[in-house]
Design a protein around this motif. Structure first.
Motif, PDB file in Angstrom:
ATOM      1  N   PRO F  62      38.769  46.735  37.896  1.00  0.00           N
ATOM      2  CA  PRO F  62      39.101  46.772  36.892  1.00  0.00           C
ATOM      3  C   PRO F  62      39.671  45.138  36.452  1.00  0.00           C
ATOM      4  CG  PRO F  62      40.074  48.667  37.545  1.00  0.00           C
ATOM      5  CD  PRO F  62      39.297  48.069  38.709  1.00  0.00           C
ATOM      6  N   GLU F  63      40.326  44.445  37.194  1.00  0.00           N
ATOM      7  CA  GLU F  63      41.073  43.164  37.036  1.00  0.00           C
ATOM      8  C   GLU F  63      39.741  42.032  37.022  1.00  0.00           C
ATOM      9  OE1 GLU F  63      44.672  41.876  38.213  1.00  0.00           O
ATOM     10  OE2 GLU F  63      45.098  43.680  39.420  1.00  0.00           O
ATOM     11  N   ILE F  64      38.871  42.255  37.681  1.00  0.00           N
ATOM     12  CA  ILE F  64      37.828  41.337  37.746  1.00  0.00           C
ATOM     13  C   ILE F  64      36.810  41.374  36.450  1.00  0.00           C
ATOM     14  CG2 ILE F  64      35.409  40.993  38.889  1.00  0.00           C
ATOM     15  CD1 ILE F  64      36.650  42.263  41.548  1.00  0.00           C
ATOM     16  N   THR F  65      36.930  42.488  35.974  1.00  0.00           N
ATOM     17  CA  THR F  65      36.181  42.832  34.719  1.00  0.00           C
ATOM     18  C   THR F  65      37.058  42.226  33.459  1.00  0.00           C
ATOM     19  OG1 THR F  65      35.093  44.914  35.658  1.00  0.00           O
ATOM     20  CG2 THR F  65      35.218  44.470  32.954  1.00  0.00           C
ATOM     21  N   ASP F  66      38.250  42.492  33.578  1.00  0.00           N
ATOM     22  CA  ASP F  66      39.252  41.774  32.472  1.00  0.00           C
ATOM     23  C   ASP F  66      39.128  40.323  32.567  1.00  0.00           C
ATOM     24  OD1 ASP F  66      40.030  44.211  32.277  1.00  0.00           O
ATOM     25  OD2 ASP F  66      42.153  43.982  33.049  1.00  0.00           O
ATOM     26  N   LYS F  67      39.209  39.661  33.966  1.00  0.00           N
ATOM     27  CA  LYS F  67      39.188  38.113  33.849  1.00  0.00           C
ATOM     28  C   LYS F  67      37.836  37.701  33.670  1.00  0.00           C
ATOM     29  CE  LYS F  67      42.265  36.718  35.514  1.00  0.00           C
ATOM     30  NZ  LYS F  67      43.459  36.603  34.727  1.00  0.00           N
ATOM     31  N   MET F  68      36.641  38.427  33.921  1.00  0.00           N
ATOM     32  CA  MET F  68      35.485  37.984  33.459  1.00  0.00           C
ATOM     33  C   MET F  68      35.526  37.859  31.872  1.00  0.00           C
ATOM     34  SD  MET F  68      33.041  39.950  36.030  1.00  0.00           S
ATOM     35  CE  MET F  68      31.244  39.148  35.389  1.00  0.00           C
ATOM     36  N   LYS F  69      35.696  38.850  31.253  1.00  0.00           N
ATOM     37  CA  LYS F  69      35.874  38.760  29.673  1.00  0.00           C
ATOM     38  C   LYS F  69      36.847  37.563  29.516  1.00  0.00           C
ATOM     39  CE  LYS F  69      34.737  43.518  29.186  1.00  0.00           C
ATOM     40  NZ  LYS F  69      35.420  44.988  29.024  1.00  0.00           N
ATOM     41  N   ALA F  70      37.901  37.360  30.098  1.00  0.00           N
ATOM     42  CA  ALA F  70      38.658  36.442  29.657  1.00  0.00           C
ATOM     43  C   ALA F  70      37.941  35.040  29.614  1.00  0.00           C
ATOM     44  CB  ALA F  70      40.227  36.199  30.298  1.00  0.00           C
ATOM     45  N   MET F  71      37.179  34.875  30.722  1.00  0.00           N
ATOM     46  CA  MET F  71      36.504  33.634  30.773  1.00  0.00           C
ATOM     47  C   MET F  71      35.142  33.774  30.235  1.00  0.00           C
ATOM     48  SD  MET F  71      37.204  33.055  34.988  1.00  0.00           S
ATOM     49  CE  MET F  71      36.578  31.379  34.847  1.00  0.00           C
ATOM     50  N   PRO F  75      30.337  40.862  31.882  1.00  0.00           N
ATOM     51  CA  PRO F  75      29.927  41.991  33.046  1.00  0.00           C
ATOM     52  C   PRO F  75      28.410  42.629  32.846  1.00  0.00           C
ATOM     53  CG  PRO F  75      32.212  42.373  32.250  1.00  0.00           C
ATOM     54  CD  PRO F  75      31.700  41.649  31.497  1.00  0.00           C
ATOM     55  N   LYS F  76      27.668  42.635  33.811  1.00  0.00           N
ATOM     56  CA  LYS F  76      26.388  43.150  33.792  1.00  0.00           C
ATOM     57  C   LYS F  76      26.242  44.433  34.506  1.00  0.00           C
ATOM     58  CE  LYS F  76      23.509  39.477  32.711  1.00  0.00           C
ATOM     59  NZ  LYS F  76      22.727  38.470  33.421  1.00  0.00           N
ATOM     60  N   PHE F  77      25.810  45.380  33.937  1.00  0.00           N
ATOM     61  CA  PHE F  77      25.544  46.878  34.784  1.00  0.00           C
ATOM     62  C   PHE F  77      24.198  47.055  34.584  1.00  0.00           C
ATOM     63  CE2 PHE F  77      30.241  46.421  34.130  1.00  0.00           C
ATOM     64  CZ  PHE F  77      30.839  46.786  35.198  1.00  0.00           C
ATOM     65  N   ASP F  85      26.299  37.889  39.883  1.00  0.00           N
ATOM     66  CA  ASP F  85      25.766  36.778  40.142  1.00  0.00           C
ATOM     67  C   ASP F  85      26.634  35.817  40.727  1.00  0.00           C
ATOM     68  OD1 ASP F  85      27.429  36.196  38.049  1.00  0.00           O
ATOM     69  OD2 ASP F  85      25.656  35.916  36.653  1.00  0.00           O
ATOM     70  N   GLN F  86      26.199  34.555  41.154  1.00  0.00           N
ATOM     71  CA  GLN F  86      27.168  33.585  41.511  1.00  0.00           C
ATOM     72  C   GLN F  86      28.506  33.343  40.878  1.00  0.00           C
ATOM     73  OE1 GLN F  86      26.612  31.884  44.865  1.00  0.00           O
ATOM     74  NE2 GLN F  86      28.711  31.478  44.518  1.00  0.00           N
ATOM     75  N   GLU F  87      28.527  33.357  39.724  1.00  0.00           N
ATOM     76  CA  GLU F  87      29.402  32.936  38.777  1.00  0.00           C
ATOM     77  C   GLU F  87      30.541  34.163  38.883  1.00  0.00           C
ATOM     78  OE1 GLU F  87      28.445  32.062  35.190  1.00  0.00           O
ATOM     79  OE2 GLU F  87      30.448  31.584  34.240  1.00  0.00           O
ATOM     80  N   THR F  88      30.031  35.293  38.956  1.00  0.00           N
ATOM     81  CA  THR F  88      30.601  36.610  38.987  1.00  0.00           C
ATOM     82  C   THR F  88      31.320  36.841  40.259  1.00  0.00           C
ATOM     83  OG1 THR F  88      29.192  37.483  37.507  1.00  0.00           O
ATOM     84  CG2 THR F  88      30.622  39.166  38.797  1.00  0.00           C
ATOM     85  N   LEU F  96      40.415  38.883  43.552  1.00  0.00           N
ATOM     86  CA  LEU F  96      40.761  39.870  44.673  1.00  0.00           C
ATOM     87  C   LEU F  96      42.034  38.700  45.867  1.00  0.00           C
ATOM     88  CD1 LEU F  96      37.275  41.260  45.401  1.00  0.00           C
ATOM     89  CD2 LEU F  96      39.317  42.351  44.394  1.00  0.00           C
ATOM     90  N   VAL F  97      41.263  37.637  45.833  1.00  0.00           N
ATOM     91  CA  VAL F  97      41.997  36.759  47.000  1.00  0.00           C
ATOM     92  C   VAL F  97      43.071  36.243  46.462  1.00  0.00           C
ATOM     93  CG1 VAL F  97      42.063  35.049  48.992  1.00  0.00           C
ATOM     94  CG2 VAL F  97      39.829  36.585  48.541  1.00  0.00           C
ATOM     95  N   GLY F  98      42.874  35.212  45.365  1.00  0.00           N
ATOM     96  CA  GLY F  98      44.016  34.323  44.604  1.00  0.00           C
ATOM     97  C   GLY F  98      45.188  35.195  44.009  1.00  0.00           C
ATOM     98  N   LYS F  99      44.649  36.427  43.467  1.00  0.00           N
ATOM     99  CA  LYS F  99      45.575  36.935  42.555  1.00  0.00           C
ATOM    100  C   LYS F  99      46.095  38.374  43.175  1.00  0.00           C
ATOM    101  CE  LYS F  99      46.363  38.080  37.641  1.00  0.00           C
ATOM    102  NZ  LYS F  99      46.503  39.643  37.470  1.00  0.00           N
ATOM    103  N   ILE F 100      45.320  39.352  43.236  1.00  0.00           N
ATOM    104  CA  ILE F 100      45.619  40.685  43.716  1.00  0.00           C
ATOM    105  C   ILE F 100      46.252  40.582  45.280  1.00  0.00           C
ATOM    106  CG2 ILE F 100      44.868  42.975  44.235  1.00  0.00           C
ATOM    107  CD1 ILE F 100      42.747  42.521  42.069  1.00  0.00           C
ATOM    108  N   ASN F 101      45.611  39.893  46.147  1.00  0.00           N
ATOM    109  CA  ASN F 101      46.110  39.961  47.483  1.00  0.00           C
ATOM    110  C   ASN F 101      47.197  39.074  47.680  1.00  0.00           C
ATOM    111  OD1 ASN F 101      45.748  38.776  50.285  1.00  0.00           O
ATOM    112  ND2 ASN F 101      44.262  40.138  50.498  1.00  0.00           N
ATOM    113  N   ASP F 102      47.268  37.950  46.950  1.00  0.00           N
ATOM    114  CA  ASP F 102      48.275  37.077  47.166  1.00  0.00           C
ATOM    115  C   ASP F 102      49.597  37.813  46.511  1.00  0.00           C
ATOM    116  OD1 ASP F 102      48.410  34.548  48.478  1.00  0.00           O
ATOM    117  OD2 ASP F 102      49.438  33.776  46.729  1.00  0.00           O
ATOM    118  N   GLY F 103      49.486  38.610  45.493  1.00  0.00           N
ATOM    119  CA  GLY F 103      50.402  39.269  44.767  1.00  0.00           C
ATOM    120  C   GLY F 103      51.192  40.302  45.786  1.00  0.00           C
ATOM    121  N   ILE F 104      50.207  41.010  46.421  1.00  0.00           N
ATOM    122  CA  ILE F 104      50.658  42.288  47.250  1.00  0.00           C
ATOM    123  C   ILE F 104      51.563  41.643  48.514  1.00  0.00           C
ATOM    124  CG2 ILE F 104      50.111  44.003  48.944  1.00  0.00           C
ATOM    125  CD1 ILE F 104      47.563  44.557  47.188  1.00  0.00           C
ATOM    126  N   VAL F 105      51.142  40.401  48.992  1.00  0.00           N
ATOM    127  CA  VAL F 105      51.845  39.821  50.098  1.00  0.00           C
ATOM    128  C   VAL F 105      53.183  39.436  49.508  1.00  0.00           C
ATOM    129  CG1 VAL F 105      51.921  37.743  51.441  1.00  0.00           C
ATOM    130  CG2 VAL F 105      49.811  38.921  51.301  1.00  0.00           C
TER     131      VAL F 105
END
Lengths: 289, 289, 289, 289, 289, 289
Positions: F62-71, F75-77, F85-88, F96-105
């Protein structure tokens, strides 16, 4: 009380205690009522399950007296102190090491852990010297009495306990020491527990006995937490009296030498040990520096 | 005999034994004569000095009988076998663990080493089950007798012994085991020594007793060396008889399961243990595969 | 003398020496008589069997002289000191390292242990500097003489010996050192043994030679035990003289720096090494602090 | 050639070789020209700096012959093979162990590392048996000749080398072995190097000699890389001949038993060892499985 | 330049650096040109091959600005300093941790080694506090500006880096820290590299950037070696200016606290890192105490 | 419910879980509601306190979808599957790595423990290959669709997780893998958690999601315990459907390969994790072999 709240309250203690050493003195009623003893041992085994290193120290005065009488040997006391002649010592050793100590080890096995019975001569754990003559007041005169084969601890070599703990055995210590010539001497179990706690840098010294803790002068309520200084005052003012004095003094001795805290808990009520350790309020008296 | 020859003869044995495990059963006279016992312990401590890992196992039948009588309890035997009721078991435990075992540990301390007293329940060393009814011939009829709290070993967990040996303690084992429900059972010390020797992959099983070894039919000379097969024949032909049978059978049991050699030595003569081990001819009987 | 008494006398020494380091200098007759040498090595191997870490240091003066003559090279001495030119040094190295040292290592193998030959350059064990000019009195004039490639030890790095000992090899050290530029230098074996003993914190420094020990002025009896102070006086008073002086001085040097005791033993009599070490009275001279 | 390219080319080799064992045979000219020898040792020490475990094995035939002549002992050959009587063996040992081996160890110290000289009797590294009679063709008749104290290796115990390598010493091995009775035997250095390489599971066996490698029949160019099979054919077809045969056979022996690769390098040109190891093309011949 | 000379020059450095820790800051062009970055990582992996423990620290300012613009967020600067509001911080974290850091780790894998991406919150590596208000001169008035979520490091706990290095991973650190309440803060990568170098007792702190090193006032030549004192003077005199100041100050900070030396190298030219480290003259500027 | 009963019930589980590895997948609501996430992390940290080794794996669709829209990226399904695609992919990695993962740590740090964020490329933890074309039914025709940079795991190297766990860090794994050429690929988090659990021989695989567990066909009650076979039947019969299918399939995969048990727990209710683990009845669904 919701289950999750009990767990949330308990888990930090469980974390804190992990890897610590607790020295637990088993005394009073626990030593004579087999069901109470077994309940206590079950709690102790649970403690070992969660990574607490427990050393048990036990007494056994009443049973020694019983057995002496059964063998037709009259216990002698002068001014309230037991006179321990050679024959009395032999009976005491047999009862403490061959009966009580061995019985506790069997109960530990029954509860699913591994205990090892230890006297003070095993691995030269407890070196004592014979007690000096005691000044005793009998009627209106004082007299210097030789208590016989009774010792006071002069050295603790905790190596054997450390070996047993690091191999996940629960050591069970009987209050017998040896002197420098390897003669056995009867010693006080409360003092032995305190000195062992110091030698092991224990986190806690716990006295599982048959009173609810240190009580106020009117015997109406139990103090939950006391500072070492407060207990000293309470001894001076007589609030702490009689049999409680040596227990508290042993604890103060240990707390003054680095043991983290000391607890007096009534072992007659099942699971009091767990409630004291894993709830914020506890059920007995905790003395701390 | 020149000193240097004694040394030259002894040193290769000293080399060979270094790091090996010897299980020594102390029995007979050694258990009642304090001077003989102390001499034996002194030799044992010397063995530990030169890097031999010694496990002591002791019996104590005569002393149990004495103590029972002192306590006004009449020992009962049926067809030569002791009946061990609950009270007898308690007395046996007190004598074996609280008196004999503890006394040997003190003697070890006196001789300059560190012993640790162990029962079969310590660290669940010896698991036994109650012996089946024994068929006993009394006068001219056979009867099936319940010996009471008497066990036969079904499992040995040598972990506690290995821990003690690797920490350079001398374990002293009393012949008490526990069953799966943690009840104590009296067991035969010769059998216990043999089973412990097997569990520890011991190099030697030594029986320090009060006879000179296995003798010929005329009791005129002692066999110095016997093969397992020879001992079996001698049992069949009656040359080995009575009390020597269970000792030799225990040794055969151990030798059949990898123990290197077994020795019967008269412990009443001082230093016989050393002479048996460090001279070519020895003084007792050695049985080997 | 009864066997058991010899054993009882020896065993405490065997215990005491277990794990200790002994540095043994092989000199005198032992170096030329192959049978005497082999007997000495056999005793040394026995010592290693009972857990003593032995370092052997050997000399070889007489054999160097022999070999020089065989090669048509005349040994030169000025005022009793050997002049070591480049050619002499090469011959000395070949004899000491390639013949004597290698021969001892082979004998150790023959006696059932594992030796490793070592020169002072192996692992930079012995760092020396060239000896200063020596003042020598020839007839009635003194002269400053350059002894050539002769060194005195300035640093001992015992790492290689410690590695060998902890892996249960017997190091055999030839008296060759290197200077800071890695040139070989001939050194005195007694001094080398003493300095190695100090660097290894050895318990004993033993000189296995061809005299019975330190004797009194009349050469009628051997002193069994001497204190360092006494030996100093005896050197001053001339009781200790000639070739014995450097030996004793090396020992005093070592004892002053923590080596436990020093022994001079006649290696020509078989097993004297064992008798000196494992009997109360010994057979040579022991010097102690 | 740009510096960074040399580095980029070398670094992966440096990585690959890290922690590997290389056995390097020093032979030919390197053994007699001190400057060449020192240059080789300098390269070897550099290898040890970057984490390669190097074992050096050296020969010394020419120097033995020289020294024999200097000592007035005429070398004897039958059909090209040296006859090694007792006196010859002694000289060989002195030269190999006391001169060449010791000299290499000193050079290692000079180059900043720590070497340790080793014969086959040190730590029982090389066990040999006396060579069988050799069939030799002299003029037109064949004869069975006893070569004397010459051995062939029957067992390699690499424990001492492993100990030295893991303690970061550079072992230097002289081609002397002992038989089961601990007698010394002269052995072939190429074979010793090959057998040691196998026993150590070496990654490389390197022969630093005075030819450029395996050459074609016309001696016009050096083969850079050869497979074991190819070398076998070249021996059969005579392309590899004379002194190169035993070298190559030793290498094939090693490669067949798990050694990773073998190299023949001309040690007379400085740094050839480095160029062979750290460049793609190398400068000598590499033989691989 | 002959290959062997390059090798001979490089090998001692290779030896010296073995086992040392280098902290390398990747900045400038290397962060945006994928080919340059990959070349740098290839050299870094080579360093790890020869036993150097490398910690990479990277920046990423330009990419953060790009991504902000792509997301329609206008970067704000006051007096040249970026204002980091919550949204900016989130974007910075995503770019630094999720894009740049992760990309470097993938490149390390591509080059044959194993990297692990780390932020300052991983294992609580970098604890920071929010920067105080910055005095900024805008036009002709000074103002105190709150930079927002920007921190300065107050504590480095290198445990996680030490664990990774000792397990032969290459840690890649993104310049994000957490404060005592676990909020993320953006930090300066040069400072982070310097503080990490100090905490790890690194031997070298290397700044791989897009200038050739510290240049003289006329920008005509690069200083090869500078002492800390000299750099201080050059800052005071203005020779070192602008963006070079914080780089050099970070290095001085590290050198004053035990880091061995610091290097500024132009990463745009391939293999400059190798040439700086493995040649006598180097290619950039080395600052040393 | 009395406190002591809760404790008595919990302690044996605490014992049993000590030293075990639990892999916990955080999904659903927990990933978007910060308070729910923090409560979950607090429970996880408590688990680590009592000696459980926890590995967290998170998703983030869900957060990926949100961020894609913000940018501004739509999103294509295709047929319900996201086309990456590469940009996605780049946005997914950053989220995933820079926001969610880092936030959990950071939350783990806030709760008093030490986390370390990990992607599949860190230490080459997760090697994947690009997913094959997926057959998708769109309206009434099937089509083979290339999902783009989406992978399926082909190898798990748990070394980095084992290192972190044995150093008492809590690893937090983002669902990004690399292929053999070190390109990043998006992967399914449920599958990643299952494969990691297998690679670590985990005792439990726990799915902390936003449903109460596996429910019956009428959605009226939750199954407390299910056998693997039962779940298979329930998938076939359609009782388990839609989004629950991949979760349960991942669990069955893990249970078939040695993972001890699997749990589906509703993470929206605080402390459900503790109640599931430390009470006999639990609150979610446990699947076991």
């Amino acid at each position: 009380m919701k289950r999750e709240d009990v767990l949330m309250e308990a888990l930090p203690y469980i974390q804190q205690f992990h890897g610590q050493i607790f020295v637990i003195k088993l005394g009073g009623h626990a030593m004579v009522d087999q069901l109470v003893l077994e309940a206590a041992i079950r709690d102790v085994v649970l403690l070992s399950y969660i990574g607490i290193s427990v050393v048990l120290v036990h007494g056994g005065g009443p049973e020694i007296t019983d057995k002496m009488k059964a063998m037709g040997k009259e216990p002698k006391f002068v001014g309230g102190l037991r006179i321990t002649d050679q024959e009395t010592l032999e009976i005491a050793q047999m009862v403490l090491v061959g009966k009580i100590n061995d019985g506790i080890v069997s109960l530990i096995a029954k509860c699913g852990a591994r205990g090892v019975g230890i006297s003070g001569n095993d691995g030269s754990l407890l070196i004592a010297k014979r007690k000096e003559l005691q000044v005793v007041t009998i009627e209106d005169r004082t007299e210097r009495v030789d208590l016989g084969h009774v010792g006071e601890i002069v050295e603790v070599d905790p190596a054997i306990l450390q070996m047993l703990l690091s191999n996940e055995y629960i050591p069970v210590v009987a209050p017998i020491a040896i002197d420098r010539e390897s003669n056995s001497l009867n010693i006080n179990a409360d003092t032995a527990a305190a000195k062992i706690a110091v030698a092991l840098h224990a986190a806690k010294l716990i006295n599982l006995t048959d009173v609810d803790g240190v009580m106020d002068a009117e015997r109406t309520h139990v103090y939950r937490r006391l500072k070492v200084d407060e207990t000293n005052e309470m001894i001076n003012s007589g609030v702490i009296s009689e049999g409680m004095i040596p227990k508290v003094e042993g604890m103060v001795y240990a707390l003054d030498r680095g043991v983290g805290s000391a607890h007096i808990i009534n072992g007659n009520t099942e699971h009091n040990l767990l409630l004291e350790l894993f709830t914020r309020d506890g059920v007995g008296t905790m003395i701390h520096p």
